[in-house]
Design a protein around this motif. Sequence first.
Motif, PDB file in Angstrom:
ATOM      1  N   ARG A   1     -20.429 -61.864  11.453  1.00  7.83           N
ATOM      2  CA  ARG A   1     -20.737 -61.572  10.103  1.00  7.83           C
ATOM      3  C   ARG A   1     -20.957 -60.192   9.685  1.00  7.83           C
ATOM      4  O   ARG A   1     -20.649 -59.734   8.599  1.00  7.83           O
ATOM      5  CB  ARG A   1     -21.962 -62.434   9.399  1.00  7.83           C
ATOM      6  N   ASP A   2     -21.616 -59.331  10.695  1.00  8.58           N
ATOM      7  CA  ASP A   2     -22.022 -58.122  10.424  1.00  8.58           C
ATOM      8  C   ASP A   2     -20.858 -56.861  10.481  1.00  8.58           C
ATOM      9  O   ASP A   2     -21.133 -55.803   9.993  1.00  8.58           O
ATOM     10  CB  ASP A   2     -23.127 -57.627  11.195  1.00  8.58           C
ATOM     11  N   PHE A   3     -19.861 -57.093  11.481  1.00 16.66           N
ATOM     12  CA  PHE A   3     -18.982 -56.267  11.350  1.00 16.66           C
ATOM     13  C   PHE A   3     -17.575 -56.989  11.865  1.00 16.66           C
ATOM     14  O   PHE A   3     -17.632 -58.022  12.163  1.00 16.66           O
ATOM     15  CB  PHE A   3     -19.168 -55.250  12.803  1.00 16.66           C
ATOM     16  N   ASN A   4     -16.553 -56.268  11.989  1.00 13.49           N
ATOM     17  CA  ASN A   4     -15.092 -56.768  12.128  1.00 13.49           C
ATOM     18  C   ASN A   4     -14.548 -56.690  13.596  1.00 13.49           C
ATOM     19  O   ASN A   4     -14.636 -55.511  13.992  1.00 13.49           O
ATOM     20  CB  ASN A   4     -14.111 -56.173  11.142  1.00 13.49           C
TER      21      ASN A   4
ATOM     22  N   ARG B   1     -22.873 -52.515  11.826  1.00 12.09           N
ATOM     23  CA  ARG B   1     -22.975 -53.067  10.743  1.00 12.09           C
ATOM     24  C   ARG B   1     -21.913 -52.550   9.782  1.00 12.09           C
ATOM     25  O   ARG B   1     -21.717 -51.372   9.545  1.00 12.09           O
ATOM     26  CB  ARG B   1     -24.018 -53.333   9.750  1.00 12.09           C
ATOM     27  N   GLY B   2     -20.841 -53.537   9.039  1.00 13.79           N
ATOM     28  CA  GLY B   2     -19.688 -53.031   8.538  1.00 13.79           C
ATOM     29  C   GLY B   2     -18.627 -52.119   9.133  1.00 13.79           C
ATOM     30  O   GLY B   2     -17.651 -51.687   8.271  1.00 13.79           O
ATOM     31  N   LYS B   3     -18.516 -52.051  10.112  1.00 11.79           N
ATOM     32  CA  LYS B   3     -17.723 -51.252  11.360  1.00 11.79           C
ATOM     33  C   LYS B   3     -16.289 -52.241  11.626  1.00 11.79           C
ATOM     34  O   LYS B   3     -16.772 -53.516  11.861  1.00 11.79           O
ATOM     35  CB  LYS B   3     -18.441 -50.590  12.364  1.00 11.79           C
ATOM     36  N   ASN B   4     -15.422 -51.615  12.104  1.00  8.04           N
ATOM     37  CA  ASN B   4     -14.090 -52.246  12.517  1.00  8.04           C
ATOM     38  C   ASN B   4     -14.075 -51.793  14.077  1.00  8.04           C
ATOM     39  O   ASN B   4     -13.853 -50.691  14.519  1.00  8.04           O
ATOM     40  CB  ASN B   4     -12.882 -51.743  11.792  1.00  8.04           C
ATOM     41  N   ILE B   5     -14.229 -52.744  14.818  1.00  5.31           N
ATOM     42  CA  ILE B   5     -14.199 -52.414  16.256  1.00  5.31           C
ATOM     43  C   ILE B   5     -12.951 -53.262  16.988  1.00  5.31           C
ATOM     44  O   ILE B   5     -12.692 -54.399  16.647  1.00  5.31           O
ATOM     45  CB  ILE B   5     -15.452 -53.035  16.983  1.00  5.31           C
TER      46      ILE B   5
ATOM     47  N   ASP C   1     -14.027 -58.336  24.366  1.00  8.18           N
ATOM     48  CA  ASP C   1     -14.866 -59.156  22.998  1.00  8.18           C
ATOM     49  C   ASP C   1     -15.843 -60.018  23.349  1.00  8.18           C
ATOM     50  O   ASP C   1     -16.882 -59.893  22.500  1.00  8.18           O
ATOM     51  CB  ASP C   1     -13.374 -60.133  22.413  1.00  8.18           C
ATOM     52  N   MET C   2     -16.082 -60.696  24.546  1.00 10.29           N
ATOM     53  CA  MET C   2     -17.380 -61.231  24.786  1.00 10.29           C
ATOM     54  C   MET C   2     -18.414 -60.233  24.870  1.00 10.29           C
ATOM     55  O   MET C   2     -19.501 -60.445  24.648  1.00 10.29           O
ATOM     56  CB  MET C   2     -16.923 -62.252  25.986  1.00 10.29           C
TER      57      MET C   2
ATOM     58  N   LYS D   1      -6.441 -42.236  14.348  1.00  7.81           N
ATOM     59  CA  LYS D   1      -6.010 -42.223  12.954  1.00  7.81           C
ATOM     60  C   LYS D   1      -7.315 -42.526  12.108  1.00  7.81           C
ATOM     61  O   LYS D   1      -7.210 -42.425  10.740  1.00  7.81           O
ATOM     62  CB  LYS D   1      -4.916 -43.065  12.571  1.00  7.81           C
ATOM     63  N   GLY D   2      -8.216 -43.098  12.618  1.00 12.80           N
ATOM     64  CA  GLY D   2      -9.433 -43.419  11.852  1.00 12.80           C
ATOM     65  C   GLY D   2      -9.260 -44.983  11.130  1.00 12.80           C
ATOM     66  O   GLY D   2      -9.920 -45.381  10.228  1.00 12.80           O
ATOM     67  N   SER D   3      -8.512 -45.800  11.702  1.00  8.35           N
ATOM     68  CA  SER D   3      -8.005 -47.126  11.280  1.00  8.35           C
ATOM     69  C   SER D   3      -9.260 -47.914  11.766  1.00  8.35           C
ATOM     70  O   SER D   3      -9.159 -49.089  11.070  1.00  8.35           O
ATOM     71  CB  SER D   3      -6.730 -47.524  11.796  1.00  8.35           C
ATOM     72  N   ILE D   4      -9.691 -47.657  12.804  1.00  3.21           N
ATOM     73  CA  ILE D   4     -10.836 -48.412  13.445  1.00  3.21           C
ATOM     74  C   ILE D   4     -12.089 -47.455  13.556  1.00  3.21           C
ATOM     75  O   ILE D   4     -11.665 -46.199  13.851  1.00  3.21           O
ATOM     76  CB  ILE D   4     -10.478 -49.169  14.722  1.00  3.21           C
ATOM     77  N   ASP D   5     -13.116 -47.877  13.772  1.00  5.80           N
ATOM     78  CA  ASP D   5     -14.259 -46.996  14.119  1.00  5.80           C
ATOM     79  C   ASP D   5     -14.782 -46.999  15.512  1.00  5.80           C
ATOM     80  O   ASP D   5     -15.387 -46.160  15.964  1.00  5.80           O
ATOM     81  CB  ASP D   5     -15.570 -47.708  13.329  1.00  5.80           C
ATOM     82  N   GLY D   6     -14.158 -48.237  16.379  1.00  7.66           N
ATOM     83  CA  GLY D   6     -14.661 -48.116  17.741  1.00  7.66           C
ATOM     84  C   GLY D   6     -13.562 -48.804  18.700  1.00  7.66           C
ATOM     85  O   GLY D   6     -13.007 -49.633  17.951  1.00  7.66           O
ATOM     86  N   LEU D   7     -13.636 -48.443  19.747  1.00  3.85           N
ATOM     87  CA  LEU D   7     -12.592 -49.202  20.812  1.00  3.85           C
ATOM     88  C   LEU D   7     -13.537 -49.685  21.663  1.00  3.85           C
ATOM     89  O   LEU D   7     -14.258 -49.109  22.544  1.00  3.85           O
ATOM     90  CB  LEU D   7     -11.534 -48.074  21.146  1.00  3.85           C
TER      91      LEU D   7
END
Length: 358
Positions: A168-171, A138-142, A152-153, A186-192
């Motif tokens: 809705r819960d994450f990006n 929740r709230g993270k950028n992946i 993605d799927m 760099k910290g621009s995203i939280d996960g890969l």
Amino acid sequence: MTQETTRRQFVRLMTGIMGAGAAMTAGFVPFRAFAQAKDSIGVGWLRLACTGQSFVSEGAGHGAWQELMVRHQMFNAGAETIEALSAGVLDSSYLGVTPAIGAISRGVPAKIYVGGHKRGMGLVTRADSGIKSLRDLRGKNISTLGRGSLPDMQIRVSAKEAGIDPDRDFNLITLPSADAVTALAKGSIDGLMNCPEWPQVALTSIKGSRFVATDIDGTLWHGPNTQCVVVIVKEGFAKQNPRILKKLLHVHVKATRTMIDDPDGSAKIIAKFEGAPPDATKLALSQMNVTPVPSIDSLLKWRDKMFEFGFTKRKAKLAELVELGPLREVLVEAGEKQWLADLDKEIALLAEIARREA
């Protein structure tokens, strides 16, 4: 507008945007192979080790062995490849299983003729991301390879299974693989979320990074039987050129055997084409189940999830998606008895499902 005009326009477009990264390279077999080759086929490649047979067959000269000239173009993601298939630029392509199913379900006249490998995907996060499981998204950028791509799927389905709404819960952010590693560092995203060598690149280059979920241990939906890559061929080409189709399958099967028998050499060839370090590529290969035999059960599950998540408007019958007869002929000719036995089980399951869906 004629089909040939559309084809020429698409080629010009792809040439013009190569620098932007949509079509990374357009490469061809060495000149000496042109003189030897009696047949040719246009094949789309992806910049991922999971399409390793395409690179190994090129690097090891398997096309010349079959007197087949493979005219290839490299792409970052399946969506671009499907555009090329639709425009008539390509006859065939290596694709993630979900873009392949999506394209065929939406009317691209092609079928899956062979598999590439199963399992190898993973979600890698930084130590300071606060993500210890899928429930922490929740709230993270992946990052993934784009909407409807296999990573993605996989993250969408896995998150929903964990009670997290992927819309809705994450990006979910679309990034090319190498750029995603940089963004994570760099910290621009939280996960890969990617497959299969780029998570390894992140783990070995970013201090404190770690796997949160993988399909190998079943912490990602579907688990280790996840079908990752397939090869699709345009139906018109396959029907008009069955001999060339079989040559392509022979080349693919031989490259698969090479990847298993010589992982070190294969990793070096793959890394040269797709850009990841050889060590990360070798580690990725060790975690993949490299086989030309596709999992019918996995294809069925991905087809249903593509429909459930709204990526297709209909559930294509499995017989519309897959044709395994030519692969069986090739495995017989190649003397690959174990793969042949595996394939016969999949053909039997496909026939059973076809009867139910008739």
